[in-house]
Write an enzyme that holds these catalytic residues in place. Structure first.
Site, PDB file in Angstrom:
ATOM      1  N   SER A  35     -31.113 -63.819  54.245  1.00 13.05           N
ATOM      2  CA  SER A  35     -31.697 -62.618  53.662  1.00 13.05           C
ATOM      3  C   SER A  35     -32.485 -61.837  54.705  1.00 13.05           C
ATOM      4  CB  SER A  35     -32.570 -62.996  52.457  1.00 13.05           C
ATOM      5  OG  SER A  35     -33.043 -61.853  51.788  1.00 13.05           O
ATOM      6  N   ASP A  51     -32.427 -54.710  53.085  1.00 12.25           N
ATOM      7  CA  ASP A  51     -32.782 -55.917  53.828  1.00 12.25           C
ATOM      8  C   ASP A  51     -31.514 -56.537  54.422  1.00 12.25           C
ATOM      9  OD1 ASP A  51     -31.653 -57.015  51.540  1.00 12.25           O
ATOM     10  OD2 ASP A  51     -33.210 -58.537  51.275  1.00 12.25           O
ATOM     11  N   ASP A  80     -29.420 -59.038  53.874  1.00  7.61           N
ATOM     12  CA  ASP A  80     -28.219 -59.306  53.082  1.00  7.61           C
ATOM     13  C   ASP A  80     -27.972 -58.224  52.042  1.00  7.61           C
ATOM     14  OD1 ASP A  80     -30.444 -60.075  51.558  1.00  7.61           O
ATOM     15  OD2 ASP A  80     -29.378 -61.694  50.549  1.00  7.61           O
ATOM     16  N   ASP A  91     -29.353 -57.126  49.398  1.00  8.59           N
ATOM     17  CA  ASP A  91     -29.547 -57.242  47.949  1.00  8.59           C
ATOM     18  C   ASP A  91     -30.826 -56.542  47.499  1.00  8.59           C
ATOM     19  OD1 ASP A  91     -31.357 -59.058  49.009  1.00  8.59           O
ATOM     20  OD2 ASP A  91     -30.863 -60.675  47.610  1.00  8.59           O
TER      21      ASP A  91
END
Length: 453
Positions: A104, A246, A248, A250
Site C-alpha cells: 500500500s 496512494d 496501491d 485504493d
C-alpha cells in the site's frame, strides 16, 4: 502457536513487513498454501486470482504465493500489475478468492499481501487471517515442499474494470475538466489512463512511471507533505481539481482549484448525498473519526447514519450486516455496495468529478456545503502504556458523554475528540474537531498535555 516469523508480518487486516528481510518467498509460499486451504480451493476445487503492485520484490512474492496455492492443488489466474481495487474487482467479477501483493502506502523497503474471499469479501485477523498464519506455520516446519500441480492462466482485467466503474459512476460530458493526477509512481499510473481514456477531461499526469523505489515522494497522501507537488501543479496550470493516490491506488485525496486539500470527511458527505439520491432512505456508514457533519448531512438527506470503528474489514462486515450502500473513512478509504462492498479511491474520484461536472462552479464552492467544522487532523504520540493513558483521559473527562466504540470518544457541546491506540505501533492517535479554530486548538492542546505528560 504462530511461527515468530509470521507473527512479525501478520497484522490486523493484512500481511506486511520489510521485504525480503521479513516477508520473503518462503513465508509467502506457506501463506499461499494456507490461503488455498482456508478458501477451499485446494485439491483442484477452485481458483485464486492474484495481482501485484510495482515494488521490486512483488514478482518474486507473486510467484511464491502462486506456487503455494498450486502446491495444494488450487488453480491461479494472474492479472499482473494491478491496483488493489482492480484486484477486488476481479475477485468480485469472477467470484473468486483474491490475493494482492502490495504494501500500500508503506515505503519502498516494505511489501505485503491483502487477502479476500470470493466476491471480494474481506479477510482480517479474526475472520481467517489468524487461521491462515497458524496453518502456514505447519507448512514452514516441513522438510520437503510439494510440487505445484494446479494450473496457471493470465487475464487482463483492466478494461473490464474501467467499463464497470463508468457504469457505476457516469461522469457527464459537456464540461471539460482540467484534472491533475499524482500517482506517486504507484499503481494509479497503470489504472488512471484506462479509466480516464473515455472521460471529458484534460489530464495532466504526475509521476505515472511505475517505480517501487518512489523516487519523487512517498505514495501516502494521508501525509500532506507528499501533496506539495500536486498542489503547486494545480495552481500553476489553473486546474479544476487535483487527485492524489496512494501506492496501491485504493485511496484518493482531492485538492481543490486553490491547491487546498479537501477533507475526506467532506468527500464522504458528498458521496453519501449522491448515494441517497439514488437510494432514498439508505444506510450510510462512517467511522468514528469522520466529521460530525457527515451524520448531520446523511440525516438531512433522509438517510440513516451508522458509526463504525476504523478498519476496512470491520466496515465491510458492517456494510454487509446493515445493507449500507456506502461507507467512508476519514483516512481516504471509501466503500461501495455496488463495488462488492470493497473500497476504491478511483470510484471516489469519479464521484467528485461527476458532481463537479454537473455544476459551473469550483471544487471549493462545491465542497463548502460539506465542510462545517474545524479538524486537527490525526496527531500521533508515542506512549509507553496506552491503556493507562486512555484510563487517565476517561477519568479526566468523566463528566462528559463518552463511548468506547473505537478507543475513547468524548463529546462536548462545541467539540469532540477521539483517542485510539495503533494496532501495530506504541502510538495513540488523537483526532479533535471543534466549531471553530480556537475551540479545536484549546481541546487539542488540553488532551495532548494529558497524553504526553
Amino acid at each position: 502457536m504462530i511461527d515468530p516469523r509470521l507473527a512479525e508480518v501478520v497484522k490486523a487486516y493484512d500481511v506486511r513487513g520489510r521485504s525480503p528481510e521479513q516477508l520473503d518467498p518462503v513465508l509467502t509460499r506457506a501463506l499461499g498454501e494456507a490461503f488455498a486451504l482456508e478458501t477451499g480451493v485446494d485439491a483442484g476445487r477452485g481458483t485464486v486470482v492474484i495481482g501485484h503492485d510495482m515494488r521490486d520484490t512483488s514478482p518474486s512474492l507473486v510467484a511464491a504465493f502462486s506456487d503455494g496455492v498450486r502446491a495444494q492443488g488450487g488453480n491461479v489466474i494472474g492479472i499482473g500489475l494491478a491496483s488493489t481495487d482492480l484486484l477486488y474487482f476481479a475477485s468480485g467479477d469472477l467470484d473468486l478468492p483474491g490475493a494482492m501483493i502490495t504494501a500500500s502506502h508503506n515505503p519502498a523497503e516494505y511489501n505485503g499481501i491483502k487477502l479476500c474471499r470470493a466476491g471480494a469479501r474481506p479477510i482480517g485477523f479474526d475472520t481467517g487471517l489468524s487461521a491462515i498464519a497458524e496453518q502456514a506455520t505447519t507448512f514452514l516446519a516441513r522438510t520437503e515442499l510439494p510440487e505445484p500441480t494446479g494450473s496457471y492462466a493470465e487475464l487482463d482485467a483492466l478494461s473490464r474494470y474501467a467499463a464497470y466503474l463508468h457504469q457505476i459512476v457516469p461522469v457527464p460530458v459537456g464540461r471539460r475538466l482540467a484534472v491533475v493526477a499524482d500517482a506517486g509512481n504507484g499503481m494509479a499510473g497503470h489504472t488512471v489512463p484506462s479509466v480516464f481514456a473515455t472521460l471529458d477531461v484534460e489530464l495532466t499526469p504526475m509521476y505515472f512511471e511505475l517505480d517501487g523505489t518512489f523516487p519523487n515522494h512517498d505514495a501516502n497522501p494521508l501525509d500532506h507533505s507528499t501533496l506539495v507537488d500536486l498542489q503547486a501543479k494545480v495552481r500553476e496550470i489553473g486546474a479544476d481539481i487535483g487527485l492524489a493516490f496512494d501506492g496501491d491506488a485504493d485511496r484518493c485525496f482531492v485538492v481543490d482549484e486553490r491547491g487546498e486539500v479537501v477533507s475526506p470527511s467532506a468527500i464522504t458527505a458528498l458521496i453519501a448525498s449522491r448515494a441517497l439520491l439514488k437510494s432514498p432512505g439508505a444506510t450510510i456508514l462512517h467511522n468514528v473519526i469522520t466529521s460530525r457533519a457527515v451524520p448531520e448531512i446523511i440525516a438531512e438527506n433522509g438517510g440513516t447514519a451508522v458509526r463504525t470503528p476504523v478498519g476496512h474489514s470491520l466496515i465491510k462486515a458492517e456494510m454487509a450486516r446493515t445493507g449500507a450502500v456506502f461507507g467512508g473513512e476519514h483516512s481516504g478509504h471509501f466503500y461501495f455496495k455496488d463495488f462488492f462492498l470493497a473500497d476504491s479511491g478511483m470510484i471516489a474520484a469519479l464521484h467528485v468529478m461527476a458532481a463537479l461536472a454537473e455544476t459551473t462552479g469550483t471544487v471549493s464552492e462545491l465542497m463548502s456545503q460539506y465542510e462545517r467544522y474545524v479538524s486537527s487532523g490525526e496527531i500521533n504520540s508515542t506512549v509507553a502504556d496506552a491503556p493507562a493513558v486512555l484510563a487517565e483521559l476517561t477519568h479526566a473527562y468523566a463528566d462528559l458523554p463518552q463511548d468506547m466504540l473505537d478507543g475513547l470518544t468524548v463529546t462536548g457541546d462545541t467539540w469532540w475528540f477521539n483517542v485510539r491506540a495503533s494496532n501495530t505501533e506504541p502510538l495513540l492517535r488523537l483526532n479533535v474537531e471543534g466549531d471553530d479554530d480556537r475551540t479545536m486548538a484549546a481541546v487539542r492542546d488540553e488532551v495532548l498535555a494529558v497524553i504526553r505528560a
